[in-house]
Design a protein around this motif. Sequence first.
Motif, PDB file in Angstrom:
ATOM      1  N   PRO D 200      12.133 -48.638   3.867  1.00 23.37           N
ATOM      2  CA  PRO D 200      13.063 -49.773   3.877  1.00 23.37           C
ATOM      3  C   PRO D 200      13.593 -49.987   2.455  1.00 23.37           C
ATOM      4  CG  PRO D 200      10.821 -50.574   3.852  1.00 23.37           C
ATOM      5  CD  PRO D 200      10.737 -49.071   3.941  1.00 23.37           C
ATOM      6  N   LYS D 201      14.551 -50.869   2.308  1.00 28.93           N
ATOM      7  CA  LYS D 201      15.006 -51.279   0.981  1.00 28.93           C
ATOM      8  C   LYS D 201      13.793 -51.812   0.216  1.00 28.93           C
ATOM      9  CE  LYS D 201      18.288 -54.534  -1.066  1.00 28.93           C
ATOM     10  NZ  LYS D 201      19.235 -55.616  -0.727  1.00 28.93           N
ATOM     11  N   PRO D 202      13.579 -51.348  -1.020  1.00 26.42           N
ATOM     12  CA  PRO D 202      12.334 -51.715  -1.719  1.00 26.42           C
ATOM     13  C   PRO D 202      12.200 -53.211  -1.981  1.00 26.42           C
ATOM     14  CG  PRO D 202      13.448 -49.890  -2.822  1.00 26.42           C
ATOM     15  CD  PRO D 202      14.396 -50.410  -1.783  1.00 26.42           C
ATOM     16  N   SER D 203      10.959 -53.640  -2.052  1.00 23.48           N
ATOM     17  CA  SER D 203      10.638 -55.017  -2.427  1.00 23.48           C
ATOM     18  C   SER D 203      11.068 -55.287  -3.857  1.00 23.48           C
ATOM     19  CB  SER D 203       9.126 -55.225  -2.317  1.00 23.48           C
ATOM     20  OG  SER D 203       8.731 -56.400  -2.989  1.00 23.48           O
ATOM     21  N   GLY D 204      11.469 -56.497  -4.135  1.00 25.09           N
ATOM     22  CA  GLY D 204      11.762 -56.896  -5.506  1.00 25.09           C
ATOM     23  C   GLY D 204      10.536 -56.832  -6.400  1.00 25.09           C
ATOM     24  N   ASN D 205       9.354 -56.785  -5.793  1.00 21.37           N
ATOM     25  CA  ASN D 205       8.114 -56.649  -6.580  1.00 21.37           C
ATOM     26  C   ASN D 205       7.884 -55.224  -7.051  1.00 21.37           C
ATOM     27  OD1 ASN D 205       7.530 -59.332  -6.012  1.00 21.37           O
ATOM     28  ND2 ASN D 205       6.268 -58.829  -4.232  1.00 21.37           N
ATOM     29  N   PRO D 213       7.755 -51.079   0.000  1.00 23.80           N
ATOM     30  CA  PRO D 213       6.790 -50.318   0.799  1.00 23.80           C
ATOM     31  C   PRO D 213       7.409 -49.088   1.456  1.00 23.80           C
ATOM     32  CG  PRO D 213       7.641 -52.134   2.098  1.00 23.80           C
ATOM     33  CD  PRO D 213       8.262 -52.250   0.725  1.00 23.80           C
ATOM     34  N   GLN D 214       6.567 -48.304   2.143  1.00 24.46           N
ATOM     35  CA  GLN D 214       7.042 -47.189   2.956  1.00 24.46           C
ATOM     36  C   GLN D 214       6.326 -47.222   4.311  1.00 24.46           C
ATOM     37  OE1 GLN D 214       7.285 -43.401   0.909  1.00 24.46           O
ATOM     38  NE2 GLN D 214       8.043 -44.368  -0.979  1.00 24.46           N
TER      39      GLN D 214
END
Lengths: 339, 339, 339, 339
Positions: D200-205, D213-214
């Motif tokens: 998914p589009k990566p977390s801002g973290n 995540p993946q």
Amino acid sequence: MTQRGTLGIAVIGTGRMGADHVRRITEVISGARVTAVADLDAERAKQLAAGIDGCTAYTDPSAAMAADDVDAVIIASPGPAHEAALLTAFEHDLPVLCEKPLTPDAASALRVMEAEQKLGHRRVQVGFMRRYDAEYLKLKSLLDSGELGRPLMLHNRHRNADVLPYFTEQMLINDSVVHEMDVARWLLNQEITAVTVMKPKPSGNAPEGLSDPQFVVFETDGGTLVDVEIYVNCRFGYQVQAEAVCENGTARIGEAHGMLVNTAGRWGGSVAPDFVERFVDAYDREVQAWVDATLRGEVTGPSSWDGYAAAAVCEAGVRAQAEGRRTEVRLIERPALYR
Amino acid sequence: MTQRGTLGIAVIGTGRMGADHVRRITEVISGARVTAVADLDAERAKQLAAGIDGCTAYTDPSAAMAADDVDAVIIASPGPAHEAALLTAFEHDLPVLCEKPLTPDAASALRVMEAEQKLGHRRVQVGFMRRYDAEYLKLKSLLDSGELGRPLMLHNRHRNADVLPYFTEQMLINDSVVHEMDVARWLLNQEITAVTVMKPKPSGNAPEGLSDPQFVVFETDGGTLVDVEIYVNCRFGYQVQAEAVCENGTARIGEAHGMLVNTAGRWGGSVAPDFVERFVDAYDREVQAWVDATLRGEVTGPSSWDGYAAAAVCEAGVRAQAEGRRTEVRLIERPALYR
Amino acid sequence: MTQRGTLGIAVIGTGRMGADHVRRITEVISGARVTAVADLDAERAKQLAAGIDGCTAYTDPSAAMAADDVDAVIIASPGPAHEAALLTAFEHDLPVLCEKPLTPDAASALRVMEAEQKLGHRRVQVGFMRRYDAEYLKLKSLLDSGELGRPLMLHNRHRNADVLPYFTEQMLINDSVVHEMDVARWLLNQEITAVTVMKPKPSGNAPEGLSDPQFVVFETDGGTLVDVEIYVNCRFGYQVQAEAVCENGTARIGEAHGMLVNTAGRWGGSVAPDFVERFVDAYDREVQAWVDATLRGEVTGPSSWDGYAAAAVCEAGVRAQAEGRRTEVRLIERPALYR
Amino acid sequence: MTQRGTLGIAVIGTGRMGADHVRRITEVISGARVTAVADLDAERAKQLAAGIDGCTAYTDPSAAMAADDVDAVIIASPGPAHEAALLTAFEHDLPVLCEKPLTPDAASALRVMEAEQKLGHRRVQVGFMRRYDAEYLKLKSLLDSGELGRPLMLHNRHRNADVLPYFTEQMLINDSVVHEMDVARWLLNQEITAVTVMKPKPSGNAPEGLSDPQFVVFETDGGTLVDVEIYVNCRFGYQVQAEAVCENGTARIGEAHGMLVNTAGRWGGSVAPDFVERFVDAYDREVQAWVDATLRGEVTGPSSWDGYAAAAVCEAGVRAQAEGRRTEVRLIERPALYR
């Protein structure tokens, strides 16, 4: 971190509890080995010792405790034999892990405390193993933090699937509720001042003559109310729960958890069948903590005072149960050694 | 299935509870409409009626109940006004949903029952709405099934975040614990025979003069022990829980559930802030059930007898609370109409 | 607050779903009554109408919708009949609650949207009732608040105890997974851009020819990954769960809860047997919300655009399922009426 | 039951993992002591050995393994050093507990297996400690019992609060998801045949360059679908969960549990901050099981084959991750020694 010496332990009493401690020290615990076992049943002691390198069997506890390779003692004999075993251990100035009860009554517990005070230092850790259970430790830590405010009430549930036929009404108090007495005193840092016992109409599962379940209420010198449901023929499993109600919140332990299964129209999990599954880790942690402290030259954990207080509350509890009314607990002033 | 007639309802009392019933009947419930509202505060009644087609405002409950378009009555005025309103409803032979308490004391409740018996048929449903809560209904159904055996104990928790400044110690019993009295009687099909009230040292959250929390124990004629923790300044939210301990198992309702969130080092969910969130569905179901039964020409739900029994147990509870000792409950023999 | 007028509703289709809506409007919902029922099966329509005051039976939906006492329409006929019924409703400019699917394919859904756009205002609410479920609403509200950060993944479980013998693999997508399509779009405020379907070795419970369970993955235009376990022969009950994984936490709904029972070595509760128990409140709330909005002269809830998008994603899903590879979804640009 | 001999253990590598094993063997585990530590960092090894009676520090692992007081070896050095250390251990025919990975790639793992086969007996236990976690063991036991039917899907969650700055996308597979690979193979008794990785589009973290995540999907030779959410910057804590979906039910482990607190409008508990709290017991049990088996002259637990299979699946996983498509796993035929 250091490779510690290895503690040589004499186990007095080789019944169920004693044999389990032998197994625990031999196969689970670090830093200790069993060098002596003692039992009036010479044959049982001999068989147990035979399977362990460097372990001697005795019939006389005194002889076991006098042996050169014995550094510390576990007393797991029947309660009435504890006083004599403890006094002998004191003669040899040996650290003791004494299974509950310390002694069967308050008077003998007082004698044990007097003898320990003469030694001038604590030697006894009493086997109230719930203080080593991970969940009780978390609850203790939360209460001590003051995060939820002062504890106002403590609700306890103590349920056994069933009990052996010889289980008596007094044993409800002395063998089962005694654990709640100790954890209440420990969790709250308070002494119990009065006991009331109430009895609903007994369960059809209860054997003739055993009024089971019962409902016990303790009052404490800090003004906390402690109630205990004790039901030892509940059939569905073994369950010990506690909920502390504090000024600004509550905390509950002993909920069922672990694997959650959906099947056949139901979700849920299994209830522990007995105290072994529920508290095996607490026993392991208790004995390891005792071994560790002993190797460091310290005595920690529940003291003879805790054993005495439990005996005194049990005496009041059994009277309250028999007479059907609120009964006060009288304790001596706490000796300096146990403050 | 049938398109039923529409019940014309007079709502007596337009305070918080009355206004909420008006909203419920108008916007939620099927088969009824509000045709009259009555309140000593003429202005408040008028404003409420103004927003509703075909609704007339009254100051005199009798006038409202005499109106042609009134088929049934909801009494939501203060408790001391209930007896007069009930007797007027009986004169018009109108079905009544009477908010709890039926009346403020056992003596007046007896008079209400006598008047209803003279009518020769039940007319009153008392507003013990917990009997319509989905979880209490499941517990009732399980207990009635006998699947877990006979109930031996019933543990209850009743926690409010806080209470208004005028809340008194008697209200702990009369306004809060009264719900547990009713559900215990209903769940168990037993009458309460004695009450004991115990008080821990009060919470720092409790206002001066209110000993909060308290611990109440009921004994029943079936030998079941019922205990109630009542704590009305617990700060963390509103929580009502019950656990029935039966011969072969236990069942618990009122656990927190719903959406479960992991964040900031914690897992869990939210606690209902007040009884509205917790019991809104129970109120809706209660009023719908009353409307449905009334349209069928029936009277169901908690009766005047239940209202009387609650009043009698409350009287004993308040005495037990004041005098610090076990207090017995005396009920008249149950009249045939309420069997 | 106001006593509203009463909406006269025509229910088109009197099968299971239609008859249930008739019951709901008659016995549960406030502010509406059924004035017309229409079904090709004249006898079934007549029997249903017979039990309801002021309700006329029709075989022709157009005739029902033309009746003077009809203010709004519920379409509960089979999917292939929806387009014609919707266009007729538009002719009479009647508000419609249309059971899912809006229409069986994207092309017909486009035609419906075109006709609605010619009216110049929204008329249709599509029956995606999960948007009215209390737990989904809580999850939606949490996600919209941004409290946990942006949603990254959405894990869904959709389990049925069993399905009827005629249930096909396409129905897995069109009848079951379609709900997850809609809630994903709604929860995330994103459109689905691609579908992948994976199949493990089928369960022994699956009938010949039905590869059950399956695992479906949606990609969205906001970069969120949505996965769905669909298993319609799981035997143990009906279970719908969703877990949103956000930047700073996760939130999960659909956990089993309610009464918790300890018995026979297990703790836990019951799983809902079917969607009726799980979603009955959502259906009630959906229809009440539609009646309330209609009485206010508004159209809210899922729109024809949502019905179209669901149809387009289903078409891609069925292709992905048949061809075993990732399949993109093509939507027209969103018309102004549906923004 | 028997007092066993005491195993002399060489610990190769004295970083975080190695030092923790030294502490574990010294203070927790029964039946073993550390007689040698080896590290290229001579100073670190010396300091560690200094605190332990009878423990010698080495820089050369071969010298440590050649020592007379060494009966068994724990390899806790960096992955690239494992092959050489394992081959040396084989020369001395010493039992080995090798931390994961067995070796960093499938080719070197094959060489290790060849050398072990030449010995003619298993010598290696690979450190996949989850196989010793109490909940995974319960799930394994349930699946093996067949009580719920055949497993169809396995859903996994693997969440870390955060990772160190040097954590790479390959490490998501090789260090984190590798655990799910192993437990899937073990729980299902199946081999993994293909890997797909979705992002998914990566977390801002997520730090720059780490797509977190993946979502990883494994296919197995038994037709089970295994999906893994891996999210290593979730902030809220450490959480590992698995749900097996079987023909007739599901089973889930890794739920939060333990003490449940009500406070400040929320109910719930704490999430483990890291893998230490979550899996400390699994590590203890793993090492005790290895010591116990070694004292009995046996080799149990995950084998070199398991280490090789993990390496092969990781290689496919990293390719699938880089290339964005389903990637097949190629394993050699399973040698007789590992059947």
